[in-house]
Scaffold this active site. Structure first.
Site, short mmCIF file in Angstrom:
data_model
loop_
_atom_site.label_atom_id
_atom_site.label_comp_id
_atom_site.label_asym_id
_atom_site.label_seq_id
_atom_site.Cartn_x
_atom_site.Cartn_y
_atom_site.Cartn_z
N GLU A 117 -31.52 16.24 14.46
CA GLU A 117 -32.11 16.87 15.36
C GLU A 117 -31.56 17.88 16.12
OE1 GLU A 117 -34.17 13.43 17.33
OE2 GLU A 117 -34.52 12.46 15.36
N GLU A 137 -34.62 6.68 10.74
CA GLU A 137 -35.18 5.93 11.95
C GLU A 137 -36.26 4.79 11.56
OE1 GLU A 137 -33.91 9.93 14.17
OE2 GLU A 137 -34.65 9.04 12.27
#
Length: 274
Positions: A117, A137
């Site tokens: 990210e 995740e």
């Protein structure tokens, strides 16, 4: 410039280079590193002589993402304990989006989860051929902190990556779907990033700053920032409640070590690469 323990800041004329420097932990982003990144960016942005910023990792990794070992030790539970943690995670990633300087991520090796990210938040990403990207995740019961991927690659590709927890996207594939601008040989990565930074640094810095702002506004006008805040609120609810998968993952990690927990995680997905 302040003294740092988890990062290094180097200067090459008008170019600053921020190095994530915990190579023994694949440059995992722990709380101290996040604080130091913020302090370094404060210094760099105040320094009128800096015209471009490169962010990269020490050793053979960009970063494995937010530090799971630190989570194991701190054991945060409930929304209130998670609120400050996730806000700091999110704000650090988004500093690179909002930074008035052009930001270039130079990626080798793993660039995963929160680090992926962070690279997406940079203006330009140059990857070595050995780089790989991903958002693992959901595979261990966590949420996405900065939901930038749909804005970069589109919703269909983002859903496939995020909902399957894909964490081995090769550099060539990342370039094909728009996560990466250029792919270079590993030995050429640093020189390629510096060449790009020097080129941009030769342009009127106020013009670069204002034009970056205009490009960012093209997405922000579509309510990107509000959508990211809503996604963060969802992640806070997920982490605050504690997914059963995350609870089991952390229990195994504390009892048998992180490697065993990752083995348990990946064994649940027969037929898919780890």
């Amino acid at each position: 410039m302040a003294d740092f323990t988890t990062i290094a800041v180097e200067r090459d004329g008008p170019v600053a280079r921020l190095v994530l420097s915990r190579p023994e932990r694949a440059n995992a982003l722990n709380s101290v590193m996040l604080t130091e990144i913020g302090a370094a960016l404060d210094d760099i942005e105040r320094d009128g002589s800096t015209r471009a910023l490169i962010v990269t990792g020490a050793g053979n990794a960009f970063s494995s993402g937010f530090d799971l070992k630190e989570q194991m030790e701190r054991r945060p539970t409930g929304v209130e304990q998670w609120r400050g943690i996730l806000r700091k995670d999110f704000d650090t990633v988004m500093r690179f989006w909002h930074c008035p300087l052009p930001t270039i991520a130079a990626v080798r090796g793993p660039c995963l989860a929160g680090a992926c990210e962070l690279a997406l938040a940079c203006d330009i990403t140059i990857a070595a051929e050995d780089a790989f990207f991903g958002e693992p995740e959901l595979k261990f019961g966590a949420g996405i902190v900065a939901m930038l991927l749909p804005w970069i690659v589109g919703p269909k590709v983002a859903k496939e990556i995020i909902l399957t927890g894909e964490d081995r996207i090769p550099a060539a594939r990342a370039r094909e779907i728009g996560m990466v601008n250029r792919v270079v040989k590993p030995a050429e990565l640093d020189a390629a990033a510096l060449s790009m930074a020097r080129h941009i640094a030769a342009i009127d810095p106020d013009l670069v700053k204002q034009t970056k702002r205009a490009i960012n506004r093209a997405l922000e006008a579509q309510n990107m920032l509000a959508a990211l805040e809503e996604a963060l609120a969802i992640d806070l609810a997920v982490e605050g409640a504690g997914s059963p998968d995350k609870v089991q993952f952390m229990e195994i990690a504390r009892r048998e070590g992180l490697k065993a927990a990752l083995t348990w995680r990946d064994a649940r997905f027969p037929g898919r690469s780890a």
